[in-house]
Design an enzyme around this catalytic site. Structure first.
Site, short mmCIF file in Angstrom:
data_model
loop_
_atom_site.label_atom_id
_atom_site.label_comp_id
_atom_site.label_asym_id
_atom_site.label_seq_id
_atom_site.Cartn_x
_atom_site.Cartn_y
_atom_site.Cartn_z
N CYS A 173 9.26 36.69 17.37
CA CYS A 173 8.89 37.42 18.59
C CYS A 173 7.74 38.38 18.28
O CYS A 173 6.95 38.71 19.15
CB CYS A 173 10.08 38.17 19.14
SG CYS A 173 10.90 39.17 17.90
N GLU B 271 16.97 48.01 20.03
CA GLU B 271 18.00 47.61 19.08
C GLU B 271 17.77 48.38 17.78
O GLU B 271 16.77 49.06 17.60
CB GLU B 271 17.91 46.10 18.82
CG GLU B 271 18.14 45.31 20.09
CD GLU B 271 18.73 43.94 19.86
OE1 GLU B 271 17.98 43.05 19.45
OE2 GLU B 271 19.95 43.76 20.10
N ASN C 51 15.65 32.01 15.93
CA ASN C 51 14.64 32.28 14.90
C ASN C 51 15.11 33.26 13.81
O ASN C 51 14.60 33.24 12.71
CB ASN C 51 13.32 32.73 15.52
CG ASN C 51 13.43 34.00 16.31
OD1 ASN C 51 14.53 34.42 16.69
ND2 ASN C 51 12.31 34.63 16.57
N GLU D 208 15.79 41.64 24.92
CA GLU D 208 14.70 41.60 23.93
C GLU D 208 14.04 40.24 24.09
O GLU D 208 14.66 39.22 23.81
CB GLU D 208 15.24 41.75 22.51
CG GLU D 208 15.88 43.09 22.22
CD GLU D 208 14.91 44.25 22.23
OE1 GLU D 208 13.70 44.02 22.20
OE2 GLU D 208 15.38 45.39 22.30
P1 NAD Z 1 15.96 31.06 24.89
O1 NAD Z 1 15.71 32.07 25.96
O2 NAD Z 1 15.74 29.64 25.19
O3 NAD Z 1 17.47 31.16 24.39
C1 NAD Z 1 18.05 32.36 23.91
C2 NAD Z 1 19.55 32.28 24.06
O4 NAD Z 1 19.88 32.24 25.46
C3 NAD Z 1 20.18 31.03 23.44
O5 NAD Z 1 21.43 31.35 22.88
C4 NAD Z 1 20.35 30.12 24.64
O6 NAD Z 1 21.37 29.15 24.47
C5 NAD Z 1 20.71 31.12 25.72
N1 NAD Z 1 20.45 30.66 27.09
C6 NAD Z 1 19.57 29.70 27.49
N2 NAD Z 1 19.65 29.55 28.83
C7 NAD Z 1 20.57 30.43 29.28
C8 NAD Z 1 21.07 30.77 30.58
N3 NAD Z 1 20.64 30.15 31.66
N4 NAD Z 1 21.99 31.73 30.67
C9 NAD Z 1 22.43 32.38 29.57
N5 NAD Z 1 22.01 32.11 28.32
C10 NAD Z 1 21.08 31.15 28.18
O7 NAD Z 1 15.11 31.54 23.63
P2 NAD Z 1 14.96 30.82 22.21
O8 NAD Z 1 14.10 29.61 22.40
O9 NAD Z 1 16.31 30.64 21.57
O10 NAD Z 1 14.18 31.93 21.38
C11 NAD Z 1 12.80 32.10 21.45
C12 NAD Z 1 12.45 33.28 22.32
O11 NAD Z 1 13.15 34.43 21.88
C13 NAD Z 1 10.98 33.66 22.26
O12 NAD Z 1 10.51 33.94 23.54
C14 NAD Z 1 10.98 34.92 21.40
O13 NAD Z 1 9.88 35.79 21.63
C15 NAD Z 1 12.27 35.53 21.80
N6 NAD Z 1 12.72 36.49 20.80
C16 NAD Z 1 12.61 37.82 21.09
C17 NAD Z 1 13.00 38.78 20.15
C18 NAD Z 1 12.89 40.24 20.46
O14 NAD Z 1 13.59 41.02 19.83
N7 NAD Z 1 12.05 40.67 21.39
C19 NAD Z 1 13.49 38.36 18.91
C20 NAD Z 1 13.56 37.00 18.66
C21 NAD Z 1 13.19 36.07 19.61
#
Ligand code: NAD
Length: 496
Positions: A286, A466, A154, A252
């Site tokens: 997020c 962060e 995102n 995060e």
């Molecule tokens: P996601 O958890 O599906 O993926 C995040 C990253 O993790 C990607 O690079 C993905 O390829 C990797 N990943 C997926 N499975 C994995 C595994 N088993 N082992 C290691 N890595 C793995 O999240 P998303 O769909 O890319 O992003 C959306 C989510 O991110 C939402 O829940 C949002 O709230 C959160 N987010 C949080 C923040 C914050 O700072 N708190 C900021 C932005 C997004």
């Protein structure tokens, strides 16, 4: 038709194809017929090579004076600024959010890079007293080693920069794995760092699936630090893998952020905030304002105005400057949104607008969904509790500040919250009581700046932050140094 561009991994200062020989497609979510490029579907072998390169580069980078590391970051920041417009356009094509927002995403990377470049001449520790005579005490920051950075789609340039820049200025080397939906913006950032003169092996980029590449990164014995941004579900797995190996781990994760509107609020301002906080980035932040808790005395008026504004939002391809909201990132995300809208209807929430896919014309080519508002929500409904990550806002009536705070805090997440009021006492009370890492007064739940700590409580994070100097605390370890110039053995706690 020209063949699609193939983008490579960046390992040990070289752009290389994956050992797997396979690639994956990066498509435009506003037009799935548009292939942006092919990226490496990397294997654990590629990850091993990238980690080995980072490990090898570590000693030399850690001993490079921090102001020299900072000079490279200053060059990178200037290159990013020069290329801002082009990078923003490419980001809109791969991620879907409107150009104004992708410019903001690149700007955040520029801000973070300048900020951390400046830290090269600070990285302050403390000097302090000793309980013994002729003894001097101080603390210095030490780098930790190889960092694995795993990022979501995102904020495809901003979030990588939040991790890369503090890691580098502190003297660590790294491997970054961006989300498969948006690898190009991270690729562009890494290419800028290469041009700015980051030595070979210090920054490595490996693209590919989370299960394979991400898993290998977080379990590898030579990785000392893992920084993850993404869903709480995956974050839990990252946390468990890191705990078993005693790795430093920053998480995060998700949010269910709340805007609280009191009866004395400036309603125009509150509606502006709810529209921007709820539907900016198509609700895929997020920090998105996915809940709005409104005092019952102004509830009807607020809801009427909010719904009218949501209905009037122009949805479409984010490259069109008149468009205000882009598509969802992919079909899976759109199906998640659809499923939650069904849940909301079945739970008895009142669907006030949206609640459907957008169809016909350009809408059929992308993952578009109408801005959606549910009214009269009960705070315990799933749509008011769970992160949807789409353009869906749940509006909940309340009877005053105390109840608003109770509802606001009544979720498993703790990222961001906000209060609209003209009463300073209420503002300070909410500031104290809200269990979120970020709190706003008279602004929505989005809008973080790079020089303030960013992160959340409860199931949003694991206690780290962060950005700002808080990021330095994660990417370095304190070393306490005692210098005894008394020329004799002095024993702390004994020779007093
Ligand atoms: P996601 O958890 O599906 O993926 C995040 C990253 O993790 C990607 O690079 C993905 O390829 C990797 N990943 C997926 N499975 C994995 C595994 N088993 N082992 C290691 N890595 C793995 O999240 P998303 O769909 O890319 O992003 C959306 C989510 O991110 C939402 O829940 C949002 O709230 C959160 N987010 C949080 C923040 C914050 O700072 N708190 C900021 C932005 C997004």
């Amino acid at each position: 038709m020209a063949p699609p561009k193939v983008y490579k991994n960046f390992i040990n200062g070289e752009w290389v194809v994956s050992a797997s020989g396979r690639t994956f497609e990066n498509l435009n979510p506003a037009n799935r017929n548009e292939l942006i490029g092919l990226f490496q579907k990397s294997s654990s072998q590629d990850v091993d090579q990238a980690i080995a390169a980072a490990q090898q580069a570590y000693i030399s980078w850690k001993n490079t004076p921090p102001p020299k590391r900072g000079e490279i970051l200053y060059r990178a920041a200037r290159l990013l600024a020069e290329r801002k417009e082009g990078f923003a356009e490419l980001m809109t094509r791969e991620m879907g959010k409107v150009l104004e927002e992708t410019r903001g995403d690149v700007q955040e990377a520029i801000d973070m890079t300048f900020y951390m470049a400046g830290e090269g001449r600070r990285l302050f520790g403390q000097t302090t007293t000793s309980e013994l005579p002729n003894k001097f005490c101080m603390t210095v920051r030490s780098p930790i080693g190889v960092c694995a950075l795993i990022t979501p789609w995102n904020f495809p340039m901003a979030i990588p920069s939040w991790k890369i820049m503090p890691a580098l200025i502190c003297g660590n080397t790294l491997v970054i794995k961006p989300a498969t939906d948006t690898p190009l913006s991270t690729y562009n950032l890494v290419q800028v760092l290469e041009e700015a003169g980051v030595p070979r092996g210090v920054v490595n980029l490996v693209t590919g699936a989370g299960g394979e590449v991400g898993n290998q990164l977080m379990t590898h014995g030579d990785v000392r630090v893992v920084s993850f941004t993404g869903s709480t579900e995956v974050g839990r797995k990252v946390s468990e893998a890191c705990a078993a190996r005693f790795k430093h781990c920053c998480l995060e994760m998700g949010g269910k952020n709340v805007i609280m509107v009191l009866e004395d609020a400036n309603l125009d301002l509150a509606v502006d905030g709810a529209v921007w906080g709820g539907f900016g980035t198509t609700g895929q932040r997020c920090t998105a304002s996915s809940r709005v808790v409104v005092h019952k005395h102004v509830y009807r008026e607020f809801v009427d105005r909010f719904v009218a504004r949501a209905r009037a939002l122009k949805v479409g391809n984010g490259l069109d400057p008149t468009v205000q909201m882009g598509p969802l990132i992919n079909e899976a995300q759109r199906k998640t949104v659809e499923a939650y809208v069904e849940v909301g209807k079945n739970e008895g929430a009142k669907l006030l607008c949206g609640g459907e896919r957008l169809r016909d014309g350009e809408y059929d080519r992308g993952w578009f969904y109408a801005p959606t508002i549910f009214g009269d929500c009960d705070p315990k409904m799933r749509i008011a509790q769970e992160e949807i990550f789409g353009p869906v806002v749940s509006v909940i009536p309340c009877d005053g500040l105390d109840q608003a705070i109770e509802i606001g805090n009544g979720v498993v997440y703790g990222l961001s919250s906000s209060l609209y009021t003209r009463n300073i006492n209420n503002a300070f009370k909410a500031m104290r009581e809200m269990e979120t890492g970020i709190f706003y007064v008279n602004a929505p739940t989005i809008g973080a700046e790079t020089h303030l700590p960013f992160g959340g409580t409860k199931q949003t994070g694991n206690g780290h932050r962060e950005a700002a100097t808080a990021a330095l605390d994660f990417y370095s370890e304190w070393k306490s140094v005692y210098v005894d110039y008394s020329d004799k053995l002095q024993r702390a706690q004994i020779d007093t």
